[in-house]
Design an enzyme around this catalytic site. Structure first.
Site, PDB file in Angstrom:
ATOM      1  N   PHE A 196      20.240  -1.479 -33.351  1.00 21.25           N
ATOM      2  CA  PHE A 196      21.549  -1.166 -33.908  1.00 21.25           C
ATOM      3  C   PHE A 196      21.782   0.345 -33.710  1.00 21.25           C
ATOM      4  O   PHE A 196      20.865   1.146 -33.937  1.00 21.25           O
ATOM      5  CB  PHE A 196      21.581  -1.545 -35.398  1.00 21.25           C
ATOM      6  CG  PHE A 196      22.976  -1.582 -35.952  1.00 21.25           C
ATOM      7  CD1 PHE A 196      23.792  -2.672 -35.716  1.00 21.25           C
ATOM      8  CD2 PHE A 196      23.470  -0.516 -36.688  1.00 21.25           C
ATOM      9  CE1 PHE A 196      25.093  -2.698 -36.206  1.00 21.25           C
ATOM     10  CE2 PHE A 196      24.764  -0.548 -37.185  1.00 21.25           C
ATOM     11  CZ  PHE A 196      25.576  -1.638 -36.944  1.00 21.25           C
ATOM     12  N   ASP A 222      13.696  -1.459 -40.068  1.00 26.16           N
ATOM     13  CA  ASP A 222      15.059  -1.637 -40.556  1.00 26.16           C
ATOM     14  C   ASP A 222      15.195  -3.128 -40.843  1.00 26.16           C
ATOM     15  O   ASP A 222      15.214  -3.953 -39.920  1.00 26.16           O
ATOM     16  CB  ASP A 222      16.051  -1.171 -39.481  1.00 26.16           C
ATOM     17  CG  ASP A 222      17.509  -1.389 -39.891  1.00 26.16           C
ATOM     18  OD1 ASP A 222      17.775  -2.288 -40.714  1.00 26.16           O
ATOM     19  OD2 ASP A 222      18.387  -0.682 -39.359  1.00 26.16           O
ATOM     20  N   TYR A 277      24.563  -5.477 -48.378  1.00 26.78           N
ATOM     21  CA  TYR A 277      25.884  -6.142 -48.347  1.00 26.78           C
ATOM     22  C   TYR A 277      25.895  -7.389 -47.468  1.00 26.78           C
ATOM     23  O   TYR A 277      26.913  -8.034 -47.350  1.00 26.78           O
ATOM     24  CB  TYR A 277      26.982  -5.168 -47.926  1.00 26.78           C
ATOM     25  CG  TYR A 277      26.687  -4.312 -46.711  1.00 26.78           C
ATOM     26  CD1 TYR A 277      26.635  -4.866 -45.439  1.00 26.78           C
ATOM     27  CD2 TYR A 277      26.472  -2.941 -46.845  1.00 26.78           C
ATOM     28  CE1 TYR A 277      26.361  -4.078 -44.325  1.00 26.78           C
ATOM     29  CE2 TYR A 277      26.207  -2.144 -45.739  1.00 26.78           C
ATOM     30  CZ  TYR A 277      26.152  -2.725 -44.478  1.00 26.78           C
ATOM     31  OH  TYR A 277      25.890  -1.942 -43.390  1.00 26.78           O
ATOM     32  N   LYS A 278      24.750  -7.714 -46.842  1.00 21.90           N
ATOM     33  CA  LYS A 278      24.708  -8.934 -46.023  1.00 21.90           C
ATOM     34  C   LYS A 278      24.227 -10.079 -46.919  1.00 21.90           C
ATOM     35  O   LYS A 278      24.961 -10.561 -47.770  1.00 21.90           O
ATOM     36  CB  LYS A 278      23.801  -8.725 -44.818  1.00 21.90           C
ATOM     37  CG  LYS A 278      24.253  -7.596 -43.896  1.00 21.90           C
ATOM     38  CD  LYS A 278      23.292  -7.461 -42.723  1.00 21.90           C
ATOM     39  CE  LYS A 278      23.576  -6.217 -41.897  1.00 21.90           C
ATOM     40  NZ  LYS A 278      24.878  -6.200 -41.242  1.00 21.90           N
ATOM     41  N   ARG A 318      28.089 -14.837 -33.566  1.00 25.20           N
ATOM     42  CA  ARG A 318      27.012 -15.018 -34.555  1.00 25.20           C
ATOM     43  C   ARG A 318      27.512 -15.929 -35.667  1.00 25.20           C
ATOM     44  O   ARG A 318      28.615 -15.742 -36.195  1.00 25.20           O
ATOM     45  CB  ARG A 318      26.579 -13.667 -35.137  1.00 25.20           C
ATOM     46  CG  ARG A 318      25.991 -12.727 -34.105  1.00 25.20           C
ATOM     47  CD  ARG A 318      25.402 -11.492 -34.755  1.00 25.20           C
ATOM     48  NE  ARG A 318      26.335 -10.791 -35.626  1.00 25.20           N
ATOM     49  CZ  ARG A 318      26.078  -9.638 -36.232  1.00 25.20           C
ATOM     50  NH1 ARG A 318      24.899  -9.058 -36.080  1.00 25.20           N
ATOM     51  NH2 ARG A 318      26.974  -9.049 -36.999  1.00 25.20           N
TER      52      ARG A 318
HETATM   53  C1  LIG Z   1      20.189  -3.197 -38.236  1.00 29.14           C
HETATM   54  C2  LIG Z   1      21.270  -2.442 -38.949  1.00 29.14           C
HETATM   55  N1  LIG Z   1      21.020  -1.192 -39.387  1.00 29.14           N
HETATM   56  C3  LIG Z   1      21.967  -0.481 -40.028  1.00 29.14           C
HETATM   57  C4  LIG Z   1      23.228  -1.006 -40.260  1.00 29.14           C
HETATM   58  C5  LIG Z   1      24.309  -0.225 -40.926  1.00 29.14           C
HETATM   59  O1  LIG Z   1      23.918   0.804 -41.695  1.00 29.14           O
HETATM   60  P1  LIG Z   1      24.889   1.369 -42.826  1.00 29.14           P
HETATM   61  O2  LIG Z   1      24.867   0.397 -43.943  1.00 29.14           O
HETATM   62  O3  LIG Z   1      24.331   2.686 -43.149  1.00 29.14           O
HETATM   63  O4  LIG Z   1      26.266   1.444 -42.250  1.00 29.14           O
HETATM   64  C6  LIG Z   1      23.512  -2.300 -39.824  1.00 29.14           C
HETATM   65  C7  LIG Z   1      24.845  -2.941 -40.030  1.00 29.14           C
HETATM   66  O5  LIG Z   1      25.856  -2.356 -40.181  1.00 29.14           O
HETATM   67  C8  LIG Z   1      22.512  -3.020 -39.152  1.00 29.14           C
HETATM   68  O6  LIG Z   1      22.766  -4.243 -38.710  1.00 29.14           O
HETATM   69  N1  LIG Z   2      28.370  -2.404 -41.821  1.00 34.03           N
HETATM   70  C1  LIG Z   2      29.474  -2.969 -41.299  1.00 34.03           C
HETATM   71  C2  LIG Z   2      30.727  -2.371 -41.519  1.00 34.03           C
HETATM   72  O1  LIG Z   2      30.769  -1.247 -42.258  1.00 34.03           O
HETATM   73  C3  LIG Z   2      31.875  -2.956 -40.994  1.00 34.03           C
HETATM   74  C4  LIG Z   2      31.777  -4.130 -40.277  1.00 34.03           C
HETATM   75  C5  LIG Z   2      30.551  -4.719 -40.036  1.00 34.03           C
HETATM   76  C6  LIG Z   2      29.428  -4.109 -40.515  1.00 34.03           C
HETATM   77  C7  LIG Z   2      28.102  -4.669 -40.244  1.00 34.03           C
HETATM   78  O2  LIG Z   2      27.339  -4.764 -41.144  1.00 34.03           O
HETATM   79  C8  LIG Z   2      27.753  -5.002 -38.875  1.00 34.03           C
HETATM   80  C9  LIG Z   2      26.373  -5.539 -38.807  1.00 34.03           C
HETATM   81  N2  LIG Z   2      25.357  -4.664 -39.305  1.00 34.03           N
HETATM   82  C10 LIG Z   2      25.941  -6.047 -37.460  1.00 34.03           C
HETATM   83  O3  LIG Z   2      24.865  -6.588 -37.413  1.00 34.03           O
HETATM   84  O4  LIG Z   2      26.646  -5.940 -36.487  1.00 34.03           O
END
Ligand SMILES: Cc1ncc(COP(=O)(O)O)c(C=O)c1O
Ligand SMILES: Nc1c(O)cccc1C(=O)C[C@H](N)C(=O)O
Length: 424
Positions: free
Chosen positions: A128, A209, A234-235, A384
């Site tokens: 990511f 992660d 938040y997932k 997905r």
């Molecule tokens: C593997 C992974 N790491 C990090 C994030 C996002 O991090 P953050 O919550 O800081 O935006 C996501 C999704 O948004 C993710 O899928």
């Molecule tokens: N963190 C997100 C956001 O702030 C907006 C829209 C989507 C997301 C997601 O969580 C994307 C997600 N981590 C992913 O696996 O693509």
């Protein structure tokens, strides 16, 4: 093909009747008529404890820090304790704090200590983006060049990583390895235990992660001696958009001062001494920085109660059955329609979502939304679909595939533009 499930909708309904977690569905706000398959991006709002912190604020004002049944001053650690069983950690090894990205910065700043020839960080090319951005920043902050010091393990097929390849990259030049537990696009679950053992043998620190496994896959971070981990809530943990994240640090590292110090990382009993000498807490709490995001902890607090009741073993078991069922329906009912299952099929290598590949994925994802099925699309060709153990039913899964079949047969996806939305 051996069929584990019958193909009829009646069968799906009958499975729902037998599902021992079925009562939790009523605990969530599921939009009317919607088949929500995007809990791997943003989980649904649960009905428990949502207003709790707002009520405490209304009633106690500043005294909410120490009054009420969930005093805010201890809430981050309390939620950490509630998340600990989900990753197989001791309660004091986990805390609710910040965001995944800020926690990554914190733990990289803490654990990346380039020394002599050991200056490199191993990550991977399917990561990511935020993980790579954070790694490059810390390398630069240490006065080093990311081009020279970031090793991104390659994927042969653009979907998966091979553990052996990662392990062979753990050379004497490597200071730290940072990997996803589950890859965000293909849903591959890496062998966290094997990777951690290899890292330990080679004297390399390893962090994960766990955004795509927390609440879907059970880990044993403490027993496997994972050094550190971060995740969002938040997932699968349903804390809401931008909800407070989680971090884990193995207790053997609790004497390390945090790379980024802040007063909420202090020993609780000394914090309000207001001394200019920082005394870190002797727990994962030390890796907090500023005031915790109390209001965004309320949904998490409610959701975690359900995880405690339902138990991660049962949640993982149901998640595996649902993804297996979804894959079987896809194979049988969408046969010849150009779909490929782009996630690992073996249980021990599968996360919580199915990655369905198709050349027309972007338009099919839009057509699904028009049919009230909420998936997400990941460029260039992945849809997905996440059936979530606490609120997705077998009938939902059946209906999703049924609508997908209709979209393909009637070619309704052709009405949509071939470009992704700004938030895909
Ligand atoms: C593997 C992974 N790491 C990090 C994030 C996002 O991090 P953050 O919550 O800081 O935006 C996501 C999704 O948004 C993710 O899928
Ligand atoms: N963190 C997100 C956001 O702030 C907006 C829209 C989507 C997301 C997601 O969580 C994307 C997600 N981590 C992913 O696996 O693509």
């Amino acid at each position: 093909m051996e069929l584990l499930f019958s193909q009829t909708r009646e069968y799906a309904e009958e499975r729902d009747q037998r599902d021992e977690l079925r009562s939790y569905r009523r605990e969530f706000y599921i939009p009317e008529g919607v088949l929500y398959m995007d809990g791997n991006s943003l989980g649904l709002l649960s009905k428990r404890a949502v207003m709790h912190m707002v009520e405490a604020w209304k009633q106690f004002g500043i005294d909410g820090w120490t009054e009420g049944d969930k005093p805010w001053f201890y809430l981050a650690e309390q939620l950490g304790g509630q998340m600990a069983p989900l990753v197989g950690a001791k309660p004091h090894e986990v805390v609710a704090a910040g965001s995944t990205t800020t926690n990554l910065h914190q733990l990289l700043a803490t654990f990346y200590r380039p020394c002599g020839n050991r200056t490199k960080i191993v990550a991977n090319e399917l990561d990511f983006p935020t993980d790579i951005y954070a790694i490059k920043s810390i390398i630069r902050l240490k006065g080093l060049d990311p081009e020279q010091n970031l090793i991104r393990i390659k994927s042969e097929d653009g979907r998966y990583l091979r553990e052996e390849e990662i392990i062979s990259a753990m050379t004497e030049e490597v200071a730290l390895v940072l990997l996803p537990t589950v890859l965000y696009r293909s849903g591959q679950l890496l062998n966290v235990k094997q990777l951690t053992e290899a890292a330990r043998e080679k004297g390399v620190l390893i962090g994960f992660d766990a955004c795509h496994s927390i609440g879907a896959v059970l880990h044993q971070f403490h027993a496997w001696q994972v050094d550190f981990a971060v995740w969002c809530t938040y997932k699968y943990l349903n804390s809401g958009p931008g909800g407070v994240a989680g971090l884990y640090v193995h207790e053997k590292h609790h004497s390390h001062s945090p790379g980024l110090a802040g007063w909420f990382g202090s020993r609780k009993d000394r914090q309000f001494d207001m001394d200019h000498t920082f005394e870190p807490a002797g727990s994962a709490g030390a890796y907090q920085t500023g005031t915790p995001h109390i209001l965004s902890m309320a949904p998490l607090s409610g959701s975690l109660e359900m995880f405690a009741e339902a138990g991660m073993e049962r949640i993982r078991k149901k998640s595996l059955v649902l993804t297996e069922y979804l894959m079987q329906l896809i194979r049988v009912r969408l046969d010849g329609m150009g779909f490929t299952i782009g996630n690992p099929v073996e249980e021990e290598r599968r996360g919580g979502h199915v990655a369905l590949e198709h050349v027309e994925a972007v338009r099919i994802a839009k057509a699904l939304k028009a049919e009230k099925v909420i998936p997400d699309f990941r460029s260039p060709n992945v849809i997905r679909l996440a059936p979530v153990a606490l609120y997705t039913s077998f009938a939902d899964v059946w209906d999703v595939v049924d609508r997908l079949k209709r979209i393909m047969e009637e070619r309704t996806y052709e009405r949509f533009q071939q470009e992704r939305g700004v938030v895909a």
